[in-house]
Write a protein that holds these residues in place. Structure first.
Motif, PDB file in Angstrom:
ATOM      1  N   ALA A 130       6.246  -8.571 -17.117  1.00  0.00           N
ATOM      2  CA  ALA A 130       7.006  -8.730 -18.362  1.00  0.00           C
ATOM      3  C   ALA A 130       8.310  -9.493 -18.115  1.00  0.00           C
ATOM      4  CB  ALA A 130       7.300  -7.370 -18.977  1.00  0.00           C
ATOM      5  N   ASP A 131       9.016  -9.170 -17.022  1.00  0.00           N
ATOM      6  CA  ASP A 131      10.263  -9.876 -16.700  1.00  0.00           C
ATOM      7  C   ASP A 131      10.012 -11.355 -16.449  1.00  0.00           C
ATOM      8  OD1 ASP A 131      11.745  -7.563 -16.886  1.00  0.00           O
ATOM      9  OD2 ASP A 131      11.889  -7.249 -14.705  1.00  0.00           O
ATOM     10  N   VAL A 132       8.968 -11.650 -15.679  1.00  0.00           N
ATOM     11  CA  VAL A 132       8.653 -13.048 -15.365  1.00  0.00           C
ATOM     12  C   VAL A 132       8.281 -13.804 -16.636  1.00  0.00           C
ATOM     13  CG1 VAL A 132       7.112 -14.585 -14.080  1.00  0.00           C
ATOM     14  CG2 VAL A 132       7.992 -12.512 -12.993  1.00  0.00           C
ATOM     15  N   ALA A 133       7.508 -13.157 -17.491  1.00  0.00           N
ATOM     16  CA  ALA A 133       7.134 -13.795 -18.762  1.00  0.00           C
ATOM     17  C   ALA A 133       8.375 -14.114 -19.588  1.00  0.00           C
ATOM     18  CB  ALA A 133       6.183 -12.895 -19.549  1.00  0.00           C
ATOM     19  N   ALA A 134       9.310 -13.188 -19.625  1.00  0.00           N
ATOM     20  CA  ALA A 134      10.549 -13.423 -20.380  1.00  0.00           C
ATOM     21  C   ALA A 134      11.373 -14.544 -19.752  1.00  0.00           C
ATOM     22  CB  ALA A 134      11.370 -12.133 -20.447  1.00  0.00           C
ATOM     23  N   LEU A 135      11.464 -14.553 -18.429  1.00  0.00           N
ATOM     24  CA  LEU A 135      12.238 -15.598 -17.747  1.00  0.00           C
ATOM     25  C   LEU A 135      11.638 -16.982 -17.942  1.00  0.00           C
ATOM     26  CD1 LEU A 135      13.141 -13.887 -14.372  1.00  0.00           C
ATOM     27  CD2 LEU A 135      14.759 -14.770 -16.037  1.00  0.00           C
TER      28      LEU A 135
END
Length: 171
Positions: A130-135
């Motif tokens: 989820a963090d990578v997708a947001a970044l």
């Protein structure tokens, strides 16, 4: 605008420059390019500081700029210019330490910039899907498929070594 106009920006840079440089190095694998990447990122952040300072998570906002700057710079092609050094090895050499890190770094550099970013963020920066997708500004499914494709490519490059454990050696 003088640097004194944004003391919060200066405080942020003093506190986070080391972490940004580490992330930049993990992305590009070269200390000089990492410094350039951090400098360009902080220039963009400074120009937008009023908006950045209002963000819920300033670190996430700045890391997103860092990753997008990395991907954008890779598209320009100057990262591919090799002034010194040998050609990249086809197979990983066995042995501890710096040699292994260099082999893994060389293999990582053969991936697309998006695949590199996903692997670095997931395995070296310990970010969630989820963090990578947001970044990266993409879906979680895209992150998962990019991770899968990148690990498959790394397996071909590294031969018998498992890419996820090889990436751990870069830390």
């Amino acid at each position: 605008m003088s640097a004194g106009a944004h003391p919060e920006f200066l405080a942020y840079v003093r506190g986070r420059a080391g972490a940004l440089r580490r992330s930049a190095y993990l992305l590009c694998g070269d200390t000089h390019q990492a410094d350039d990447l951090v400098q360009e990122t902080l220039t963009k952040v400074y120009a937008r500081w009023a908006g950045v300072a209002r963000a819920d998570n300033i670190d996430a906002y700045v890391h997103r700029i860092l990753v997008r700057t990395f991907i954008s710079e890779r598209r320009r092609g100057w990262w591919k210019v090799r002034l010194f050094g040998e050609a990249l090895p086809d197979q990983a050499r066995l042995g501890p330490g710096v040699e292994d890190r260099e082999v893994v770094r060389a293999a990582l550099s053969r991936l697309t910039s998006s695949q590199q970013a996903v692997l670095v963020l997931r395995f070296l920066c310990d970010r969630s899907v989820a963090d990578v997708a947001a970044l990266l500004g993409c879906s979680e499914g895209t992150v998962k498929s990019q991770t899968s494709h990148a690990l498959t490519a790394m397996r071909k490059i590294l031969g018998s070594r498992e890419p996820a454990s090889a990436l751990e050696g870069l830390r």
